[in-house]
Design a protein around this motif. Structure first.
Motif, PDB file in Angstrom:
ATOM      1  N   VAL A  42       5.450  14.454  -6.211  1.00  0.00           N
ATOM      2  CA  VAL A  42       6.783  14.198  -5.826  1.00  0.00           C
ATOM      3  C   VAL A  42       7.597  13.646  -7.093  1.00  0.00           C
ATOM      4  O   VAL A  42       6.717  13.137  -8.265  1.00  0.00           O
ATOM      5  CB  VAL A  42       7.097  12.963  -4.720  1.00  0.00           C
ATOM      6  CG1 VAL A  42       6.371  13.670  -3.425  1.00  0.00           C
ATOM      7  CG2 VAL A  42       6.160  11.527  -5.131  1.00  0.00           C
ATOM      8  N   SER A  43       9.017  13.532  -7.135  1.00  0.00           N
ATOM      9  CA  SER A  43       9.429  13.313  -8.224  1.00  0.00           C
ATOM     10  C   SER A  43      10.051  11.622  -8.111  1.00  0.00           C
ATOM     11  O   SER A  43      10.082  11.366  -9.387  1.00  0.00           O
ATOM     12  CB  SER A  43      10.777  14.150  -8.409  1.00  0.00           C
ATOM     13  OG  SER A  43      11.716  13.816  -7.333  1.00  0.00           O
ATOM     14  N   GLY A  44       9.960  11.238  -6.890  1.00  0.00           N
ATOM     15  CA  GLY A  44      10.529   9.821  -6.812  1.00  0.00           C
ATOM     16  C   GLY A  44      11.921   9.514  -6.905  1.00  0.00           C
ATOM     17  O   GLY A  44      12.530   8.670  -7.031  1.00  0.00           O
ATOM     18  N   GLN A  45      12.604  10.852  -7.028  1.00  0.00           N
ATOM     19  CA  GLN A  45      14.130  10.623  -7.428  1.00  0.00           C
ATOM     20  C   GLN A  45      14.884  10.821  -6.107  1.00  0.00           C
ATOM     21  O   GLN A  45      16.161  10.524  -5.910  1.00  0.00           O
ATOM     22  CB  GLN A  45      14.504  11.954  -8.465  1.00  0.00           C
ATOM     23  CG  GLN A  45      13.826  11.570  -9.671  1.00  0.00           C
ATOM     24  CD  GLN A  45      14.158  10.509 -10.372  1.00  0.00           C
ATOM     25  OE1 GLN A  45      15.448  10.059 -10.345  1.00  0.00           O
ATOM     26  NE2 GLN A  45      13.332   9.684 -10.925  1.00  0.00           N
ATOM     27  N   ARG A  46      14.227  11.585  -5.020  1.00  0.00           N
ATOM     28  CA  ARG A  46      15.113  12.002  -3.757  1.00  0.00           C
ATOM     29  C   ARG A  46      14.338  11.346  -2.510  1.00  0.00           C
ATOM     30  O   ARG A  46      13.004  11.486  -2.828  1.00  0.00           O
ATOM     31  CB  ARG A  46      15.477  13.377  -3.608  1.00  0.00           C
ATOM     32  CG  ARG A  46      16.446  14.003  -4.802  1.00  0.00           C
ATOM     33  CD  ARG A  46      16.510  15.222  -4.619  1.00  0.00           C
ATOM     34  NE  ARG A  46      17.418  15.780  -5.664  1.00  0.00           N
ATOM     35  CZ  ARG A  46      17.134  16.171  -6.994  1.00  0.00           C
ATOM     36  NH1 ARG A  46      16.019  16.264  -7.170  1.00  0.00           N
ATOM     37  NH2 ARG A  46      18.047  16.684  -7.686  1.00  0.00           N
ATOM     38  N   LEU A  47      14.955  11.305  -1.470  1.00  0.00           N
ATOM     39  CA  LEU A  47      14.307  10.807  -0.294  1.00  0.00           C
ATOM     40  C   LEU A  47      14.798  11.673   0.893  1.00  0.00           C
ATOM     41  O   LEU A  47      16.135  11.816   1.063  1.00  0.00           O
ATOM     42  CB  LEU A  47      14.562   9.270   0.203  1.00  0.00           C
ATOM     43  CG  LEU A  47      14.348   8.864   1.403  1.00  0.00           C
ATOM     44  CD1 LEU A  47      12.732   8.722   1.597  1.00  0.00           C
ATOM     45  CD2 LEU A  47      14.705   7.535   1.725  1.00  0.00           C
TER      46      LEU A  47
ATOM     47  N   LEU B 164       0.813  -1.099  -0.067  1.00  0.00           N
ATOM     48  CA  LEU B 164       0.099   0.113  -0.039  1.00  0.00           C
ATOM     49  C   LEU B 164       0.807   1.220   0.045  1.00  0.00           C
ATOM     50  O   LEU B 164       0.401   2.103  -0.622  1.00  0.00           O
ATOM     51  CB  LEU B 164      -0.912  -0.059   1.441  1.00  0.00           C
ATOM     52  CG  LEU B 164      -2.016  -1.061   1.162  1.00  0.00           C
ATOM     53  CD1 LEU B 164      -2.758  -1.366   2.453  1.00  0.00           C
ATOM     54  CD2 LEU B 164      -3.020  -1.137   0.168  1.00  0.00           C
ATOM     55  N   PHE B 165       1.802   1.252   0.639  1.00  0.00           N
ATOM     56  CA  PHE B 165       2.936   2.460   0.798  1.00  0.00           C
ATOM     57  C   PHE B 165       3.395   2.887  -0.739  1.00  0.00           C
ATOM     58  O   PHE B 165       3.308   3.889  -1.327  1.00  0.00           O
ATOM     59  CB  PHE B 165       3.932   2.185   1.694  1.00  0.00           C
ATOM     60  CG  PHE B 165       5.043   3.299   1.804  1.00  0.00           C
ATOM     61  CD1 PHE B 165       4.802   4.587   2.502  1.00  0.00           C
ATOM     62  CD2 PHE B 165       6.153   3.084   0.841  1.00  0.00           C
ATOM     63  CE1 PHE B 165       5.590   5.503   2.411  1.00  0.00           C
ATOM     64  CE2 PHE B 165       7.408   4.117   1.068  1.00  0.00           C
ATOM     65  CZ  PHE B 165       6.953   5.316   1.850  1.00  0.00           C
ATOM     66  N   GLU B 166       4.038   1.378  -1.246  1.00  0.00           N
ATOM     67  CA  GLU B 166       4.587   1.549  -2.572  1.00  0.00           C
ATOM     68  C   GLU B 166       3.312   2.327  -3.409  1.00  0.00           C
ATOM     69  O   GLU B 166       3.980   2.998  -4.623  1.00  0.00           O
ATOM     70  CB  GLU B 166       5.121   0.495  -3.076  1.00  0.00           C
ATOM     71  CG  GLU B 166       6.558   0.148  -2.154  1.00  0.00           C
ATOM     72  CD  GLU B 166       6.959  -1.342  -2.675  1.00  0.00           C
ATOM     73  OE1 GLU B 166       6.379  -2.059  -3.262  1.00  0.00           O
ATOM     74  OE2 GLU B 166       8.481  -1.546  -2.296  1.00  0.00           O
ATOM     75  N   LYS B 167       2.248   1.697  -3.511  1.00  0.00           N
ATOM     76  CA  LYS B 167       1.221   2.062  -4.306  1.00  0.00           C
ATOM     77  C   LYS B 167       0.845   3.518  -4.215  1.00  0.00           C
ATOM     78  O   LYS B 167       0.528   4.227  -5.457  1.00  0.00           O
ATOM     79  CB  LYS B 167       0.139   1.227  -4.186  1.00  0.00           C
ATOM     80  CG  LYS B 167      -1.072   1.656  -5.001  1.00  0.00           C
ATOM     81  CD  LYS B 167      -2.386   0.651  -4.574  1.00  0.00           C
ATOM     82  CE  LYS B 167      -3.502   0.691  -5.538  1.00  0.00           C
ATOM     83  NZ  LYS B 167      -4.864  -0.352  -5.048  1.00  0.00           N
ATOM     84  N   THR B 168       0.718   4.129  -2.874  1.00  0.00           N
ATOM     85  CA  THR B 168       0.624   5.559  -2.565  1.00  0.00           C
ATOM     86  C   THR B 168       1.659   6.491  -3.286  1.00  0.00           C
ATOM     87  O   THR B 168       1.402   7.344  -3.594  1.00  0.00           O
ATOM     88  CB  THR B 168       0.244   5.581  -1.282  1.00  0.00           C
ATOM     89  OG1 THR B 168      -0.698   4.690  -0.633  1.00  0.00           O
ATOM     90  CG2 THR B 168       0.008   7.208  -0.733  1.00  0.00           C
ATOM     91  N   VAL B 169       2.815   5.932  -3.169  1.00  0.00           N
ATOM     92  CA  VAL B 169       4.167   6.650  -3.476  1.00  0.00           C
ATOM     93  C   VAL B 169       3.822   6.656  -5.129  1.00  0.00           C
ATOM     94  O   VAL B 169       4.357   7.747  -5.794  1.00  0.00           O
ATOM     95  CB  VAL B 169       5.406   6.218  -3.227  1.00  0.00           C
ATOM     96  CG1 VAL B 169       6.588   6.907  -3.758  1.00  0.00           C
ATOM     97  CG2 VAL B 169       5.691   6.266  -1.777  1.00  0.00           C
ATOM     98  N   ALA B 170       3.701   5.657  -5.761  1.00  0.00           N
ATOM     99  CA  ALA B 170       3.505   5.562  -7.256  1.00  0.00           C
ATOM    100  C   ALA B 170       2.282   6.570  -7.682  1.00  0.00           C
ATOM    101  O   ALA B 170       2.468   7.087  -8.772  1.00  0.00           O
ATOM    102  CB  ALA B 170       3.271   4.270  -7.726  1.00  0.00           C
TER     103      ALA B 170
END
Length: 213
Positions: free
Chosen positions: A138-143, A124-130
């Motif tokens: 969000v870009s998904g490039q930085r944390l 669910l977390f990965e699905k939300t981030v996607a």
């Protein structure tokens, strides 16, 4: 003339709508627009038996957990009480006024059972981030991670100097369940990576609580 509340016979029928009692700007309304749990049941299908009594809907459990995270309700027992009493929580969890709230023990059994074995929360977390990446949030490039130093609850008097510490004498089989789970996922290469200084003392109660001075 001062008015008084008239005591009358209670109505046999009531017309009540949860939808109409939740403000449009309520936090849970804002969250509900983006919560997608449609594939939860399919994802957990293999972890349920095809026979026996019907189980608690896993989507309900996840929604209740989200309520706990959003409003800092850490006790599962208190979470069940709050969902039972709070109209907004009931609305978000898709519970009618007459619907019972799951017992608090149900959360422990599912979190340490089906949810953990299936890695549902990670899914669910990965699905939300996607979805956030797809919507351009969000870009998904930085944390970025926020961390605080927490003083260890360890007694320096009940510790062993580094020259006397023999890690080989510690039997992992004697550790409690929580410690064993921690050791199972521990990356030895990363442990202590924040500092290369060797600790002068190691706590007997918590080996990760180490004194550097």
């Amino acid at each position: 003339m001062m008015g008084t509340k008239q005591e009358a016979q209670a109505a046999l029928f009531y017309e009540f709508s949860l939808e109409g009692h939740i403000p449009q700007d309520h936090l849970l309304r804002l969250i509900d627009r983006f919560v997608d749990l449609d594939d939860t049941r399919q994802y957990l299908a293999e972890f349920y038996s095809h026979t026996g009594r019907p189980s608690i809907d896993p989507e309900l459990l996840i929604r209740m957990l989200l309520v706990g995270y959003c409003f800092d309700i850490r006790s599962e027992r208190r979470l069940c009480e709050e969902v039972h009493l709070n109209l907004a929580y009931r609305w978000f969890c898709r519970l009618k006024l007459s619907d019972p709230v799951p017992n608090h023990s149900t959360f422990s059994k599912n979190r340490h059972g089906r949810f953990r074995e299936s890695a549902l929360l990670r899914h669910l977390f990965e699905k939300t981030v996607a979805r956030c990446i797809a919507d351009g949030l969000v870009s998904g490039q930085r944390l970025a991670a926020d961390a605080n130093l927490i003083e260890a609850d360890a007694n320096k008097q009940n510790s062993t100097p580094k020259e006397d510490w023999d890690h080989s004498a510690v039997d992992p089989n004697d550790a409690p369940r929580a410690v064993k789970e921690y050791l199972d996922v521990l990356d030895d290469a990363a442990f202590g990576a924040a500092s290369e200084v060797e600790p002068k003392f190691t706590s007997h109660s918590d080996s990760s609580s180490q004194c550097l001075s």
